[in-house]
Design an enzyme around this catalytic site. Structure first.
Site, PDB file in Angstrom:
ATOM      1  CB  CYS A 189      54.788  18.609  15.341  1.00 38.58           C
ATOM      2  SG  CYS A 189      56.538  18.833  15.729  1.00 38.58           S
ATOM      3  CE  LYS A 237      57.023  15.146  -1.559  1.00 41.12           C
ATOM      4  NZ  LYS A 237      56.226  16.365  -1.417  1.00 41.12           N
ATOM      5  CD  GLU A 247      61.455  13.593  13.870  1.00 47.50           C
ATOM      6  OE1 GLU A 247      61.383  14.628  13.194  1.00 47.50           O
ATOM      7  OE2 GLU A 247      62.446  13.272  14.524  1.00 47.50           O
ATOM      8  CD  GLU A 287      48.740  17.710  14.254  1.00 50.78           C
ATOM      9  OE1 GLU A 287      48.550  17.139  13.164  1.00 50.78           O
ATOM     10  OE2 GLU A 287      49.862  17.872  14.751  1.00 50.78           O
TER      11      GLU A 287
HETATM   12  P1  NAD Z   1      51.575  15.632   5.223  1.00 57.44           P
HETATM   13  O1  NAD Z   1      51.611  14.296   5.862  1.00 57.44           O
HETATM   14  O2  NAD Z   1      50.395  16.007   4.417  1.00 57.44           O
HETATM   15  O3  NAD Z   1      52.822  15.792   4.226  1.00 57.44           O
HETATM   16  C1  NAD Z   1      54.150  15.592   4.658  1.00 57.44           C
HETATM   17  C2  NAD Z   1      54.995  15.225   3.455  1.00 57.44           C
HETATM   18  O4  NAD Z   1      54.579  13.937   2.982  1.00 57.44           O
HETATM   19  C3  NAD Z   1      54.861  16.186   2.277  1.00 57.44           C
HETATM   20  O5  NAD Z   1      56.120  16.334   1.670  1.00 57.44           O
HETATM   21  C4  NAD Z   1      53.891  15.457   1.356  1.00 57.44           C
HETATM   22  O6  NAD Z   1      53.996  15.793   0.004  1.00 57.44           O
HETATM   23  C5  NAD Z   1      54.316  14.008   1.592  1.00 57.44           C
HETATM   24  N1  NAD Z   1      53.290  13.011   1.278  1.00 57.44           N
HETATM   25  C6  NAD Z   1      51.940  13.140   1.367  1.00 57.44           C
HETATM   26  N2  NAD Z   1      51.329  11.989   0.985  1.00 57.44           N
HETATM   27  C7  NAD Z   1      52.316  11.118   0.658  1.00 57.44           C
HETATM   28  C8  NAD Z   1      52.324   9.765   0.169  1.00 57.44           C
HETATM   29  N3  NAD Z   1      51.203   9.089  -0.058  1.00 57.44           N
HETATM   30  N4  NAD Z   1      53.525   9.183  -0.038  1.00 57.44           N
HETATM   31  C9  NAD Z   1      54.676   9.844   0.171  1.00 57.44           C
HETATM   32  N5  NAD Z   1      54.727  11.134   0.608  1.00 57.44           N
HETATM   33  C10 NAD Z   1      53.567  11.762   0.851  1.00 57.44           C
HETATM   34  O7  NAD Z   1      51.869  16.685   6.378  1.00 57.44           O
HETATM   35  P2  NAD Z   1      51.869  18.279   6.268  1.00 57.44           P
HETATM   36  O8  NAD Z   1      50.474  18.753   6.150  1.00 57.44           O
HETATM   37  O9  NAD Z   1      52.864  18.691   5.233  1.00 57.44           O
HETATM   38  O10 NAD Z   1      52.482  18.679   7.695  1.00 57.44           O
HETATM   39  C11 NAD Z   1      51.735  18.858   8.847  1.00 57.44           C
HETATM   40  C12 NAD Z   1      51.812  17.639   9.728  1.00 57.44           C
HETATM   41  O11 NAD Z   1      53.175  17.360  10.050  1.00 57.44           O
HETATM   42  C13 NAD Z   1      51.120  17.813  11.062  1.00 57.44           C
HETATM   43  O12 NAD Z   1      50.390  16.662  11.350  1.00 57.44           O
HETATM   44  C14 NAD Z   1      52.269  17.973  12.050  1.00 57.44           C
HETATM   45  O13 NAD Z   1      51.990  17.605  13.373  1.00 57.44           O
HETATM   46  C15 NAD Z   1      53.290  17.095  11.442  1.00 57.44           C
HETATM   47  N6  NAD Z   1      54.620  17.440  11.939  1.00 57.44           N
HETATM   48  C16 NAD Z   1      55.220  16.616  12.833  1.00 57.44           C
HETATM   49  C17 NAD Z   1      56.468  16.954  13.348  1.00 57.44           C
HETATM   50  C18 NAD Z   1      57.186  16.087  14.348  1.00 57.44           C
HETATM   51  O14 NAD Z   1      58.381  16.278  14.533  1.00 57.44           O
HETATM   52  N7  NAD Z   1      56.524  15.155  15.004  1.00 57.44           N
HETATM   53  C19 NAD Z   1      57.086  18.135  12.938  1.00 57.44           C
HETATM   54  C20 NAD Z   1      56.428  18.949  12.026  1.00 57.44           C
HETATM   55  C21 NAD Z   1      55.188  18.595  11.522  1.00 57.44           C
END
Ligand code: NAD
Length: 494
Positions: A296, A186, A262, A398
């Site tokens: 991140c 997804k 992550e 963040e």
């Molecule tokens: P997000 O958590 O909003 O979304 C991530 C994914 O989860 C998307 O595909 C989204 O559609 C899905 N999602 C959202 N709600 C959900 C639910 N209730 N059930 C299932 N899936 C759901 O994050 P974002 O805004 O897309 O990305 C930014 C974040 O990602 C930042 O916090 C960043 O630090 C983090 N990030 C972490 C790493 C790492 O390796 N630690 C790497 C990249 C990004």
């Protein structure tokens, strides 16, 4: 007429059971180009029924011909996939730039290059993994041979964010496939394209139907939730925000499924007075502003030893001013927009919070004026603050934008305490010409990845992940092998 390609008719399609799925007109959502604000295309949102079909396809494929593929067959497929991405390199770059607005140079040098490296690295790691076996002798004299065989975890739900779409997706899909799993992925609703394009590549490389499935949509109440709550999945690997990770953990807890998370970070850089100033400033510029701060691992807190505080602040401001915001397709653009207007609103809230906390904005702090063609994009100025306190929200939350607060320190102990004063624990960097101190401080950091005099440099065989609010588990090299397999120990009395 059946849909045969990822982007047929300007729509980004779901991929289920080896085929791109036909959309119905009620289930389309917009894909916006964040550099211009224009409509880049439409995306087929997968409803619960289509997600169910995807999970069932993945489950059926687990028991199909895929189950008799040897590890050599699977790693050969990974290498073919890498070769196919290489052949279609510019298509992947164009799709990634369209979805994210990131500079073409970044998409080429980081995103797509690392996707290829992910497939090759996990072919090497999983191909070389041996089986452990050992002889047992009990006190009563009985002897046994024990050996463990690694089995695939099963159907893995792969949920990824928008900041490094193909890189983060392939970081999970490559080891999952190498270990014999099937996946339902997804991608983020903001960046659906390269996951769909990867379906074409994997099919061309000979992957059986149902092993790789893509469902598009949002999180709660949409494809993300349908997937992570589906009883047919055997584990979830998720990259995204801490809030979503925590929510997903609750949804799978009832069925006791393994998770690999992550999540977010609030990463610190610690700069000692003996650091090579120019090299440090170049490193900090990358770590604060790369991908418009939407990595991140990006640094949002900079602690600087007092004698060089002003030099570091001035140097960072000068480097921020040198960044070139503009057309992502231009080779000279260094900095793209934020992913969306909604995300820019969030970052702007932190600009206000910093001002209210009495911070001085050394550079940036607003919305830049852009050429008319880019005026509708979600542009933001690279920003450096001084005068923030450790407890102020811009130093604790963040932000996920091109921002950093700079705070002075006097002693090594104080610097370590400040850097570790966070509930996150993803990454840190220490900048010093005293290597003994570099090792000492790097080890004292409560993080998953601790760099000395560099940032983002990674050997894909090393463990990657975070502590505290930054995640659960590690991926990369052996760590991926552990997450994506279940060992069965066989004990034979001799
Ligand atoms: P997000 O958590 O909003 O979304 C991530 C994914 O989860 C998307 O595909 C989204 O559609 C899905 N999602 C959202 N709600 C959900 C639910 N209730 N059930 C299932 N899936 C759901 O994050 P974002 O805004 O897309 O990305 C930014 C974040 O990602 C930042 O916090 C960043 O630090 C983090 N990030 C972490 C790493 C790492 O390796 N630690 C790497 C990249 C990004």
């Amino acid at each position: 007429m059946s849909v045969t390609t990822a982007f047929a008719d300007g729509i980004v399609h779901n991929f289920v059971g080896g085929e791109f799925a036909e959309p119905d007109s009620r289930s389309l959502f917009d894909n916006i180009n964040p550099a211009t604000g224009d409509l880049a295309g439409r995306v087929h949102e997968a409803g619960a029924a289509l997600v169910d079909r995807a999970v069932r396809s993945a489950r059926d494929a687990l028991a199909g011909p895929w189950s008799s593929w040897t590890v050599n067959d699977r790693t050969a497929l990974l290498r073919r996939a890498a070769d196919r991405i290489q052949e279609r390199f510019e298509e992947f770059v164009a799709a990634e730039v369209r979805d994210t607005g990131k500079p073409v140079t970044h998409a080429r040098d980081v995103d797509v290059a690392r996707a290829i490296a992910n497939f090759r690295a996990f072919a090497d790691v999983v191909g070389a993994a041996g089986q452990a076996s050992f002889l047992t002798e009990l006190p009563d004299g009985r002897r046994a041979l024990n050996y463990a065989i690694r089995k695939p975890l099963g159907v893995v739900a792969v949920v990824v964010p928008w900041n490094l779409p193909l890189l983060l997706l392939t970081w999970k899909v490559a080891p999952a496939l190498a270990c014999g799993n099937t996946v339902v992925v997804k991608p983020s609703e903001e960046t659906p394209s390269t996951a769909a394009l990867l379906a074409e590549v994997l099919r061309e490389a000979g992957l059986p139907a149902g092993v790789y499935n893509v469902v598009h949509g949002f999180g709660g109440g949409s494809a993300g939730e349908s997937l992570t709550t589906h009883p047919g999945i055997d584990g979830v690997t998720f990259t995204g925000s801490t809030a979503t990770g925590s929510h997903v953990m609750r949804t799978v807890a009832g069925r006791v499924r393994p998770v690999s998370f992550e999540l977010g970070g609030k990463n610190a850089a610690v700069v000692f007075a003996d650091a090579d100033l120019d090299a440090t400033l170049d490193g900090l510029r990358r770590s604060i502003f790369s991908n418009t701060g939407q990595v991140c691992l990006c640094t949002e807190r900079v602690y600087v030893q007092r004698p060089i505080f002003d030099d570091v602040v001035d140097g960072l401001a000068a480097r921020a001013r040198e960044l070139t915001l503009g057309d992502p397709l231009s080779e000279t653009t260094t900095t793209g927009p934020l992913i969306s207007r909604a995300h820019r609103d969030k970052v702007l809230t932190y600009f206000s919070l910093a001002r209210e906390a009495g911070a001085t904005t050394v550079v940036g702090g607003g919305v830049p004026s852009m050429a008319p063609a880019l005026d509708g994009g979600s542009w933001i100025e690279p920003t450096i603050w001084v005068g923030l306190g450790q407890q102020d929200r811009p130093m604790r939350d963040e932000v996920f934008g091109p921002v950093a607060g700079v705070i002075p320190f006097d002693s090594e102990e104080e610097a370590i305490a400040l850097a570790n004063d966070t509930e996150y624990g993803l990454a840190s960097s220490v900048w010093t010409s005293d290597l003994t101190r570099g090792h000492r401080v790097a080890q004292a950091m409560r993080v998953g990845m601790s760099w000395v005099n560099t940032w983002f440099l990674r050997d894909l065989r090393s463990p990657f992940g975070g502590m505290g609010l930054s995640g659960i588990g590690r991926e990369g090299g052996e760590a991926s092998l552990h997450f994506y397999t279940e060992p069965t120990n066989v004990c034979v009395q001799l």
